[in-house]
Scaffold this active site. Structure first.
Site, PDB file in Angstrom:
ATOM      1  N   CYS A 203       0.850  -1.189   0.000  1.00 55.59           N
ATOM      2  CA  CYS A 203       0.000   0.000   0.000  1.00 55.59           C
ATOM      3  C   CYS A 203       0.883   1.235   0.000  1.00 55.59           C
ATOM      4  CB  CYS A 203      -0.895  -0.009   1.246  1.00 55.59           C
ATOM      5  SG  CYS A 203      -1.998   1.406   1.372  1.00 55.59           S
TER       6      CYS A 203
ATOM      7  N   HIS B 205      -9.086  -3.731  -2.196  1.00 51.60           N
ATOM      8  CA  HIS B 205      -8.154  -2.913  -1.419  1.00 51.60           C
ATOM      9  C   HIS B 205      -8.627  -1.452  -1.385  1.00 51.60           C
ATOM     10  CE1 HIS B 205      -3.878  -1.883  -0.193  1.00 51.60           C
ATOM     11  NE2 HIS B 205      -4.301  -0.712  -0.637  1.00 51.60           N
ATOM     12  N   GLU B 206      -8.980  -0.901  -2.554  1.00 44.59           N
ATOM     13  CA  GLU B 206      -9.394   0.503  -2.612  1.00 44.59           C
ATOM     14  C   GLU B 206     -10.739   0.716  -1.916  1.00 44.59           C
ATOM     15  OE1 GLU B 206      -7.099   2.509  -3.269  1.00 44.59           O
ATOM     16  OE2 GLU B 206      -5.786   1.043  -4.213  1.00 44.59           O
TER      17      GLU B 206
END
Length: 179
Positions: free
Chosen positions: A104, A146-147
């Site tokens: 990330c 993830h986003e």
């Protein structure tokens, strides 16, 4: 893309929000104004993502607590997926659960095996307010999940458990950016 503009070319690179900033832990607000400010934000997200050599970036990762993310991410077949989603909703995750390396931009230099479904569907809107549905498999499905997590106030480290989670916590504590 040959006949369109390159995403981010008119944006400015903004500083990344790092783990520890409260903005990463709060649920982001829905976008209600689909005007020029939103278009500029999307351009800034692309510019920042490209400058940091990422494959996805959520608005709260540059300190803007709005439900927007951009992506330029391959899937497992090396097919490029490029776009943005405003007010995204993760409407489906299915298939097999795979543990794969995940990093990330808000936790620079770190990576951990994180479990994610290998298929994801996100619904939302474009910068102009048009409805959009984005489907992803493999690595791109990981990116979409993830986003969406970011916009709900979560980071991938929250999903890492057991000895992997403990190791990641130690790495976060030792990281120069976490001090």
């Amino acid at each position: 893309m040959r006949h369109g503009s390159i995403p981010g070319v008119h944006g400015r690179v903004r500083p990344l929000t790092l783990l520890g900033d409260p903005c990463l832990r709060e649920r982001c607000a829905d976008v209600t104004d689909f005007g020029p400010g939103l278009a500029a934000l999307v351009q800034d997200l692309f510019a920042t993502m490209y400058a940091a050599q990422g494959v996805g970036l959520a608005a709260n990762q540059i300190g803007v607590p709005l439900r927007v993310f951009v992506y330029d991410c391959p899937d497992d077949d090396d097919v490029r997926h490029l776009g943005h989603v405003v007010n995204p909703r993760l409407v489906a995750t299915d298939g097999i659960v795979l543990r794969g390396p995940e990093g990330c931009l808000s936790l620079p230099g770190l990576e951990a095996g994180t479990e994610r479904y290998d298929h994801a569907v996100v619904e939302g809107f474009t910068v102009t307010g048009a409805p959009v549905t984005v489907q992803g498999t493999g690595f791109f499905a990981r990116c979409l999940q993830h986003e969406c997590d970011h916009l709900a106030g979560r980071v991938y480290a929250d999903r890492v458990t057991g000895w992997r989670g403990r190791r990641l916590e130690r790495q976060i504590g030792r990281a120069a950016w976490s001090r």
